[in-house]
Each structure stands twice: as C-alpha cells, then as structure tokens.
Enzyme design. Structure first.
Site, PDB file in Angstrom:
ATOM      1  N   SER A  45       4.577   2.196   8.105  1.00 32.82           N
ATOM      2  CA  SER A  45       4.277   1.083   7.204  1.00 32.82           C
ATOM      3  C   SER A  45       5.497   0.699   6.385  1.00 32.82           C
ATOM      4  O   SER A  45       6.137   1.553   5.776  1.00 32.82           O
ATOM      5  CB  SER A  45       3.144   1.464   6.255  1.00 32.82           C
ATOM      6  OG  SER A  45       1.942   1.612   6.953  1.00 32.82           O
TER       7      SER A  45
ATOM      8  N   HIS B 101       0.824  -1.218   0.000  1.00 32.54           N
ATOM      9  CA  HIS B 101       0.000   0.000   0.000  1.00 32.54           C
ATOM     10  C   HIS B 101       0.859   1.271   0.000  1.00 32.54           C
ATOM     11  O   HIS B 101       0.355   2.343  -0.323  1.00 32.54           O
ATOM     12  CB  HIS B 101      -1.001  -0.013   1.162  1.00 32.54           C
ATOM     13  CG  HIS B 101      -0.416   0.225   2.521  1.00 32.54           C
ATOM     14  ND1 HIS B 101      -0.224  -0.786   3.435  1.00 32.54           N
ATOM     15  CD2 HIS B 101       0.013   1.355   3.139  1.00 32.54           C
ATOM     16  CE1 HIS B 101       0.290  -0.278   4.553  1.00 32.54           C
ATOM     17  NE2 HIS B 101       0.442   1.017   4.395  1.00 32.54           N
TER      18      HIS B 101
ATOM     19  N   ASP C 170       0.123  -7.636   1.352  1.00 33.05           N
ATOM     20  CA  ASP C 170       0.530  -6.240   1.549  1.00 33.05           C
ATOM     21  C   ASP C 170       2.054  -6.095   1.612  1.00 33.05           C
ATOM     22  O   ASP C 170       2.583  -5.381   2.462  1.00 33.05           O
ATOM     23  CB  ASP C 170      -0.127  -5.662   2.814  1.00 33.05           C
ATOM     24  CG  ASP C 170      -0.135  -4.124   2.806  1.00 33.05           C
ATOM     25  OD1 ASP C 170       0.342  -3.548   1.817  1.00 33.05           O
ATOM     26  OD2 ASP C 170      -0.603  -3.526   3.775  1.00 33.05           O
TER      27      ASP C 170
END
Length: 313
Positions: free
Chosen positions: A182, A73, A104
C-alpha cells in the site's frame, strides 16, 4: 570466492558483478521508500481513552518538492511516522501534510535534508490502456527489502474505495498486491508512475484482483493541495439516481430516447437542491450525454459511471 561441488565450479564474484550491472537501469526504484508508522486508534466505546498502540509498515514514493506520497490508511491515527530509503539503514521522521480519506492518499514531508540528497522524484504518466504492462513496487510482507511484481491492466472503471467508502476511478491489475505494498507506485514500461497500489479484492471465487489509484485521482489530490494549502475533497452531486432502463418508466416520464437517469432524492444540504428536485431526469452533464444505465462515453470505445465526471471537478 569459488566453490567446488561434485565437479561444479561457480565463481560467485563474477555473477554478482553481472547482476549488479543489470540493475543499474532501475534507478526509479530508489524513489520508493518504506514507511514505518505507529498508530493509536481512538476507542469509540470509551471516548476518554484510546486503544492499544500498534505499528505497521507500508510504502511511499517521492513526488518532488521534498514530498512523499502514500496511502491515507497507512498513516491513519498516526503518532509517529518514520521513512527509510532503499539501501539505507537510517530512518527519518516524517509528518503528514495532507490526508485525503475519500481517495485514500496522504502527502508526507521529511525535513531532514540528508534524506533527499541525490534523489530523483517519479514522473506521473497518463492513464493506461487495457493490457498495458504494469509493475508494482513496494515493501510487502515476506521480506524486508524492496519487492517488484508484474502484471497487466485488467479493467478501468469507477471503483469503491474501501478506506473512504467513496466511488472514484480505479485501475484493476493482476499483479500481486500484498500487505505492505500500500502506498507504493505502479509503473508502466516507460518507468512513469501510473498510479498508487492501495487495495485488493479477496474472495474464494476471485484471484489476482488488485487495485491502483490512477494518476487522474492523484493529480486531483495534488492540485487541490497546491491550490488550497490543504485537502478539500472530491465533489459529488448529492443526489440519489435511478437507471431508466424500463421503457414504460421512460414513457411515463416522456423521455424520448434511451438516455438519462432519474433523480430519486436530493440532499437538502447539497448545492444541487436549488436546481434539481425529485422526478427530474438528467440527460447530459457538461455537454456529455448520460445513458439510461447511468454511464457516459469514456475514451474511444468504453463507457464509465456518470459520477466519474462529477468527481473530476
């Protein structure tokens, strides 16, 4: 330089040198880089044009062979990706080699040899145990430099992955994970990477619930790329299952013990459609008995959702 304030004398130079020596052992932090990505999302309402360009920052880390690992992402709908090392001013152009939407994860490469000079990749560790200390490293909002947060492993179970709308193994931790973390690694006390920070659970009733992609999922992604030269995905049975907790239902299906799950529907395109059909009961998978709640034994004293076994194939 010294400063005198109300009779207090502080020697800044000495304190700075002492602090720097303490940080010398944290060499694994140098493998974590900041990712700058420019995105242009497609406009599904007007498919002949795209939405406005926007940019974001995230984290990534070195895994050897001149490759970086980050979250899918972080580089979704990318038009340009640049990465910057800790303590460096220069940004280097990176490109996506593989992206796994379900898990992911994305693998990046940087062709400029100067970027890799004097670097050491991180080593992947084993799956942690509950209460193990965990340190999350990345470049979250709140500042430009590297950030370190610490916590413990709270829970390990099959978790919904928000980006890929899939269910894979996840490690829940109570260390702070914020926007920008992230793609950053989570370390154990030995300095080994035990996963990749990727999402948090935000709610008025919940606090300190962050999630890490464990090394079992990361290794599956990396092995898939090495074997096939691209990402091919995580397998699933393609069946809809129902728990067999109700004793009357078990009796009508002639299931003797409190184990097994009922097949409610089989996808016609799934390979399992040639073997399974509606009304079948799955009592074991690969020799591992499946409980009536759809769980299987995990490690010594834990149980985990049955689909964990299929996703690891």
């Amino acid at each position: 330089s010294t400063r005198k304030d109300k009779g207090l004398s502080i020697d800044f130079k000495e304190s700075q040198v002492a602090d720097f020596e303490d940080l010398e052992e944290d060499k694994f932090l140098n493998a974590v880089v900041k990712v700058y990505c420019t995105h242009i999302r497609p406009d599904y309402g007007l498919p002949w044009q795209k939405q406005r360009q926007h940019s974001s920052t995230g984290s990534a880390f070195m895994i050897g062979d001149n490759k970086l690992l980050t979250n899918a992402h972080c580089v979704e709908h990318d038009t340009q990706i640049k990465v910057k090392r800790r303590g460096d001013d220069k940004k280097y152009v990176a490109k996506v080699l593989a992206r796994g939407t379900e898990c992911d994860l994305a693998m990046l490469s940087v062709e400029n040899e100067e970027f890799w000079r004097g670097t050491e990749p991180l080593q992947l560790g084993r799956l942690p145990c509950l209460q193990d200390s965990v340190t999350v490293v990345g470049y979250p909002l709140g500042g430009d430099t590297i950030s370190v947060t610490k916590g413990v492993v709270s829970r390990i179970e099959v978790t919904p992955y928000a980006h890929g709308t899939s269910d894979l193994l996840g490690v829940q931790i109570d260390a702070a994970i914020n926007a920008g973390n992230s793609g950053g690694p989570a370390f154990n006390e030995q300095g080994e990477c035990i996963g990749v920070a990727f999402q948090v659970f935000r709610s008025d009733e919940a606090e300190n619930i962050g999630y890490v992609i464990p090394t079992t999922v990361v290794s599956h992604f990396l092995n898939d790329y090495r074997k096939n030269g691209k990402y091919t995905g995580f397998p699933c049975l393609g069946v809809l299952l129902q728990k067999l907790e109700n004793p009357a239902l078990r009796e009508s299906l002639k299931v003797p013990s409190s184990e097994g799950v009922l097949v409610r529907r089989v996808e016609p395109t799934a390979p399992a459609s040639s073997v399974l059909r509606k009304g079948d009961v799955i009592t074991s998978f690969d020799g591992v008995s499946v409980g009536c709640e759809g769980t299987v034994p995990f490690r010594s004293t834990e149980r985990i959702a049955f689909r964990y076994l299929t996703s690891q194939k």
